[in-house]
Every structure is written in structure tokens, then in C-alpha cells.
Design a protein around this motif. Sequence first.
Motif, PDB file in Angstrom:
ATOM      1  N   LEU A 304     -21.399 -59.676  10.157  1.00 50.62           N
ATOM      2  CA  LEU A 304     -20.295 -59.699   9.185  1.00 50.62           C
ATOM      3  C   LEU A 304     -20.319 -58.323   8.308  1.00 50.62           C
ATOM      4  CD1 LEU A 304     -19.529 -63.294   7.994  1.00 50.62           C
ATOM      5  CD2 LEU A 304     -17.975 -61.610   8.999  1.00 50.62           C
ATOM      6  N   TYR A 305     -21.756 -57.966   7.778  1.00 45.30           N
ATOM      7  CA  TYR A 305     -21.980 -56.679   7.047  1.00 45.30           C
ATOM      8  C   TYR A 305     -21.366 -55.352   7.884  1.00 45.30           C
ATOM      9  CZ  TYR A 305     -24.106 -53.163   4.307  1.00 45.30           C
ATOM     10  OH  TYR A 305     -24.285 -51.980   3.490  1.00 45.30           O
ATOM     11  N   SER A 306     -21.724 -55.347   9.130  1.00 44.84           N
ATOM     12  CA  SER A 306     -21.250 -54.105   9.898  1.00 44.84           C
ATOM     13  C   SER A 306     -19.801 -54.389  10.069  1.00 44.84           C
ATOM     14  CB  SER A 306     -21.901 -54.156  11.259  1.00 44.84           C
ATOM     15  OG  SER A 306     -23.473 -54.161  11.177  1.00 44.84           O
ATOM     16  N   LEU A 307     -19.168 -55.514  10.256  1.00 43.79           N
ATOM     17  CA  LEU A 307     -17.965 -55.757  10.447  1.00 43.79           C
ATOM     18  C   LEU A 307     -17.102 -55.226   9.218  1.00 43.79           C
ATOM     19  CD1 LEU A 307     -17.789 -58.887  12.723  1.00 43.79           C
ATOM     20  CD2 LEU A 307     -16.941 -56.520  13.437  1.00 43.79           C
ATOM     21  N   CYS A 308     -17.548 -55.575   8.236  1.00 44.51           N
ATOM     22  CA  CYS A 308     -16.760 -55.391   6.815  1.00 44.51           C
ATOM     23  C   CYS A 308     -17.019 -53.747   6.562  1.00 44.51           C
ATOM     24  CB  CYS A 308     -17.400 -56.154   5.812  1.00 44.51           C
ATOM     25  SG  CYS A 308     -16.933 -57.814   5.826  1.00 44.51           S
ATOM     26  N   SER A 309     -18.182 -53.162   6.912  1.00 41.09           N
ATOM     27  CA  SER A 309     -18.364 -51.635   6.740  1.00 41.09           C
ATOM     28  C   SER A 309     -17.165 -50.999   7.439  1.00 41.09           C
ATOM     29  CB  SER A 309     -19.730 -51.345   6.869  1.00 41.09           C
ATOM     30  OG  SER A 309     -20.020 -49.969   6.818  1.00 41.09           O
ATOM     31  N   ALA A 310     -17.245 -51.328   8.666  1.00 43.50           N
ATOM     32  CA  ALA A 310     -16.192 -50.768   9.952  1.00 43.50           C
ATOM     33  C   ALA A 310     -14.719 -50.852   9.050  1.00 43.50           C
ATOM     34  CB  ALA A 310     -16.381 -51.216  11.118  1.00 43.50           C
ATOM     35  N   HIS A 311     -14.539 -52.163   8.638  1.00 45.54           N
ATOM     36  CA  HIS A 311     -13.083 -52.251   8.288  1.00 45.54           C
ATOM     37  C   HIS A 311     -12.746 -51.207   6.905  1.00 45.54           C
ATOM     38  CE1 HIS A 311      -9.317 -54.093   6.890  1.00 45.54           C
ATOM     39  NE2 HIS A 311     -10.103 -54.010   5.561  1.00 45.54           N
ATOM     40  N   GLY A 312     -14.024 -51.231   6.070  1.00 49.30           N
ATOM     41  CA  GLY A 312     -13.664 -50.357   4.827  1.00 49.30           C
ATOM     42  C   GLY A 312     -13.469 -48.846   5.294  1.00 49.30           C
ATOM     43  N   ASN A 313     -14.531 -48.354   6.278  1.00 51.77           N
ATOM     44  CA  ASN A 313     -14.393 -47.073   6.503  1.00 51.77           C
ATOM     45  C   ASN A 313     -13.041 -46.612   7.420  1.00 51.77           C
ATOM     46  OD1 ASN A 313     -16.836 -45.358   5.997  1.00 51.77           O
ATOM     47  ND2 ASN A 313     -17.663 -47.395   6.722  1.00 51.77           N
ATOM     48  N   ASP A 314     -12.405 -47.602   7.987  1.00 48.95           N
ATOM     49  CA  ASP A 314     -11.024 -47.384   8.583  1.00 48.95           C
ATOM     50  C   ASP A 314     -10.077 -46.925   7.452  1.00 48.95           C
ATOM     51  OD1 ASP A 314     -11.825 -48.491  11.173  1.00 48.95           O
ATOM     52  OD2 ASP A 314     -11.082 -50.560  10.510  1.00 48.95           O
ATOM     53  N   TYR A 315     -10.099 -47.293   6.379  1.00 51.71           N
ATOM     54  CA  TYR A 315      -9.003 -46.962   5.147  1.00 51.71           C
ATOM     55  C   TYR A 315      -9.737 -45.672   4.314  1.00 51.71           C
ATOM     56  CZ  TYR A 315      -6.706 -51.314   6.196  1.00 51.71           C
ATOM     57  OH  TYR A 315      -5.901 -52.279   6.673  1.00 51.71           O
ATOM     58  N   ALA A 316     -11.074 -45.462   4.604  1.00 48.41           N
ATOM     59  CA  ALA A 316     -11.395 -44.150   3.988  1.00 48.41           C
ATOM     60  C   ALA A 316     -10.902 -42.929   4.323  1.00 48.41           C
ATOM     61  CB  ALA A 316     -12.998 -44.450   4.124  1.00 48.41           C
ATOM     62  N   LYS A 317     -10.775 -41.813   3.757  1.00 45.41           N
ATOM     63  CA  LYS A 317     -10.299 -40.672   4.135  1.00 45.41           C
ATOM     64  C   LYS A 317     -11.272 -39.677   4.135  1.00 45.41           C
ATOM     65  CE  LYS A 317      -6.318 -41.200   0.925  1.00 45.41           C
ATOM     66  NZ  LYS A 317      -5.819 -40.486  -0.198  1.00 45.41           N
ATOM     67  N   ASP A 318     -11.168 -38.488   4.793  1.00 42.68           N
ATOM     68  CA  ASP A 318     -12.188 -37.473   5.077  1.00 42.68           C
ATOM     69  C   ASP A 318     -12.913 -37.314   3.757  1.00 42.68           C
ATOM     70  OD1 ASP A 318     -11.649 -37.335   7.782  1.00 42.68           O
ATOM     71  OD2 ASP A 318     -10.266 -35.612   7.338  1.00 42.68           O
ATOM     72  N   GLY A 319     -14.394 -37.347   3.763  1.00 47.71           N
ATOM     73  CA  GLY A 319     -15.100 -36.951   2.730  1.00 47.71           C
ATOM     74  C   GLY A 319     -15.331 -38.382   2.047  1.00 47.71           C
ATOM     75  N   GLU A 320     -14.812 -39.646   2.333  1.00 42.52           N
ATOM     76  CA  GLU A 320     -15.160 -40.824   1.578  1.00 42.52           C
ATOM     77  C   GLU A 320     -16.031 -41.828   2.361  1.00 42.52           C
ATOM     78  OE1 GLU A 320     -10.944 -41.457  -1.114  1.00 42.52           O
ATOM     79  OE2 GLU A 320     -11.119 -42.203   1.061  1.00 42.52           O
ATOM     80  N   HIS A 321     -16.358 -41.509   3.393  1.00 42.94           N
ATOM     81  CA  HIS A 321     -17.287 -42.506   4.421  1.00 42.94           C
ATOM     82  C   HIS A 321     -18.681 -42.710   3.910  1.00 42.94           C
ATOM     83  CE1 HIS A 321     -14.253 -42.654   7.411  1.00 42.94           C
ATOM     84  NE2 HIS A 321     -14.172 -41.366   7.678  1.00 42.94           N
ATOM     85  N   ALA A 322     -19.059 -41.693   3.357  1.00 41.31           N
ATOM     86  CA  ALA A 322     -20.371 -41.608   2.710  1.00 41.31           C
ATOM     87  C   ALA A 322     -20.611 -42.619   1.417  1.00 41.31           C
ATOM     88  CB  ALA A 322     -21.113 -40.279   2.635  1.00 41.31           C
ATOM     89  N   LEU A 323     -19.035 -42.200   0.602  1.00 37.49           N
ATOM     90  CA  LEU A 323     -19.128 -42.922  -0.495  1.00 37.49           C
ATOM     91  C   LEU A 323     -19.053 -44.586  -0.362  1.00 37.49           C
ATOM     92  CD1 LEU A 323     -18.237 -43.031  -3.744  1.00 37.49           C
ATOM     93  CD2 LEU A 323     -16.011 -42.807  -2.990  1.00 37.49           C
TER      94      LEU A 323
END
Length: 412
Positions: A304-323
Motif C-alpha cells: 500500500l505504501y508504494s501504491l499510494c506513493s505512485a498515486h501521489g506522483n501521478d498528480y505531481a508536476k515536473d519538479g515535485e516528485h522529490a517533494l
Amino acid sequence: MSHIRPLIPLLVTAGILIGGNGLQGTYIALRGSAEGFSPSIIGMIGAGYSVGFAVGCIYVSRLLRAIGHIRTFAAMAAIAASASLSVSMIIDPAFWFVMRFVIGIAVASLFATVESWINAKVTNANRARTLSIYRLVDLSSVTIAQYIIPAAGIDGSVVFNIIAITLTLSLVPISLADKSSPAPPEAVAFDLKAVWRISPLAVVGVVSVGLSMAAFRNIGPIYAEAIGMSITSIATFMSAGIIGGVVLQYPLGIYSDKLDRRRVILWTTIGSIITGAYLSFGAGTSETANIISVFLFGAFSMPLYSLCSAHGNDYAKDGEHALVSAGLLFYWSAGATVGPLMASMLLEYYGPRAFFAYTSFIFIGFMIFTLRRMQARPSVPPSQRTWRFRSLLRTSAYFNKLAGPPDKDERE
């Protein structure tokens, strides 16, 4: 292998660290119980580690920039080893809480240092292979470490000495074999409000994982002991939950890349609820039923942690993934601080059945929140996603960077 060979010392160091840290988490719970500590006290000690881990995640990048990788690693290994030895010398709950807090800071710094170092040396040619070997090292070292406890016994200082030895030996591979001096990493940015704005579901998901799975890692041995398992069976019980967490990682990840990722999160959460409820009300004191059930519980819960992280990064813009990656790790640490304390208090006052009833309650809340978020906004279509599922360890933000796609300049 020619691409991987220069990374072997760092991977060996990581394996020693992961094994020693996994051993200490299980042993502290069992030794505390043997010393007469109540489950709630053991939960408090576990919370101390999580608080320290969060502090280490925030400040380690400053330390790396100030004194470099090898000095940071040496200092933190010495601190962690000394704190581990001191726990065997003074049997006192308050002292153990402080030492686990210190160990949390040191361990977070050690993981960040070695993973930052690996990131500095990894290339596009060996990134995927390095990640696969790292996960294999993680699984094997944690599993093997669990069986040191029945071999060495709970009493005395032998296991504490072994933990200190592993932390000290982790210095050897990189000291003898790696002569590089990687450039200090950039500061890890923390903007928790921005991460919530990007994906509330991802935030609530990783907090839920922290509340439940940190409780399993810290209080799971007490649950197993309370239902009458032997020390060897407890090691098998904990290993089964960890190994189970690997089985469904990639199948679930592949489906989540092709479908609405929230649906896969929902199915996985329901699986966690059902298996947790069976452990609470169906497995009873049967060792076989508990070990098989906790294997399935880990298979559903840990991805679930990895799935939720992937979901959050789906909505991240360029430069926001590390954040996003750094913020989610901090949110997980917050959940991991509270989870062991809450679970241990429930187990103490209501018995072992309450332990997995607690995890099911947490996941029911997350299931309801997921359903609400599915109605709040549409998912990102698979064709428009810039991020794919990655199986993540909760060791440092630098591991997330290793698991993520290369930076723009690396691609070019």
C-alpha cells in the motif's frame, strides 16, 4: 555484473544495516516483554524510534553537506552501535526510549547516506538491476536476521552485541572498497502542505500504513508471544509477514499502472481488512493459521505504501516528485510514531485479538476515505501518467530517487 561491481560494497553495507535494524526491532519487543515491560511501554519505546527516524530524515542532508558521506556514516554507525550496547547495560523503559530515539536518528542518517551514495554512482544502465538487487538484499537480510533471536536466546547481552557488531561491520565494505567521494546531495525539501494539496489520498494512505504496519513490526512479536508461540515460531511469524509483502508488490503495481490506481488501492485495502479480521477472530492460537494469515496480511498491506506513493506522483508536476517522496516518508513516520503506542495499549487492555482488529479498523477508515476521493476528482488516465509504480523501501528519500526515473539531465 561489470556495471554492478562498483556498487557491491554499498549494497553489502546496506544489507548489514537492514539486517541489524530488522533484528533490533523484533528483539527489543521480546526482550522488553521478558524484562516485565507492559505492551504499552514497549509501544512507547517503538514510538521513540519512529520520532528519531523522522528527525534523521529531515536533518541528514545538512550533515552530508557539512562533513561528507564517509564521515557522516562513520559517526552515525558509532552512535547507533554505542546506543545499542548501552540498552543492554541499563534495563529501564525511559532509558530505552531515549536510546531508541537516538538509534532512530542514526539509522535514518545511515540509510540516507548509503542510498545517497548509491544514487551518486548509479547509471541508467544499471539502475533497474541495482534496485532489484537492493530489494533482494533487503528481503534476505531481514528474514535471516529474525532467526538470530531463537539461535542466541532472549536473555543476556548476546543479541545486543550482535546488533552492535553489525552496525560496526557496516563500515568495513565502504571503508576498504569504495574510494569515491560523492558530491554532497541537494537538500531534501519538505513542504507538507504542498504534498497534501497534490494528493490527500496518498497522504492518508501512507499515514494508515504507518499506523498499522509499524505496529506490526514493533508489536507483532508481542502478539505472537501472547497467543503462545515459541521464539522460533515468532521469528517465522514475523518473516512470513515480511516475505508476504513482496509477493503481490509487482502484480498489484502492474495492474495499477494500467487501471485507475485508486481501484487497486481499494482492493488491496479490502484484502488487508479481511486478513486482519481473520487474524483477530478466526485464526485463534493456531500457529499454522496465524503464519499463513499473516503472510496474506503482509501481501496485501505492505504494497500500500508504494501504491499510494505512485498515486501521489501521478498528480505531481515536473519538479515535485522529490517533494512528494520526501513528504510521504515524513507522513509515514508520523503514523509510525503513533501506531505502535495505540496498538500496544489495545493489546494490553483487551488482549491479542485487539491487535489485528486495530489494523482492520485503520484500513476500514482508509477504505472509506478512498471511496470519497474517488468521487472527488477523476483519476489520471494511464496514457497521461509520467510516473510508474515502484516498489519502495521506507528507508530514505534517496531510495525513492533511486527507484524513480532518471533526472532530466540524465535522460539527455
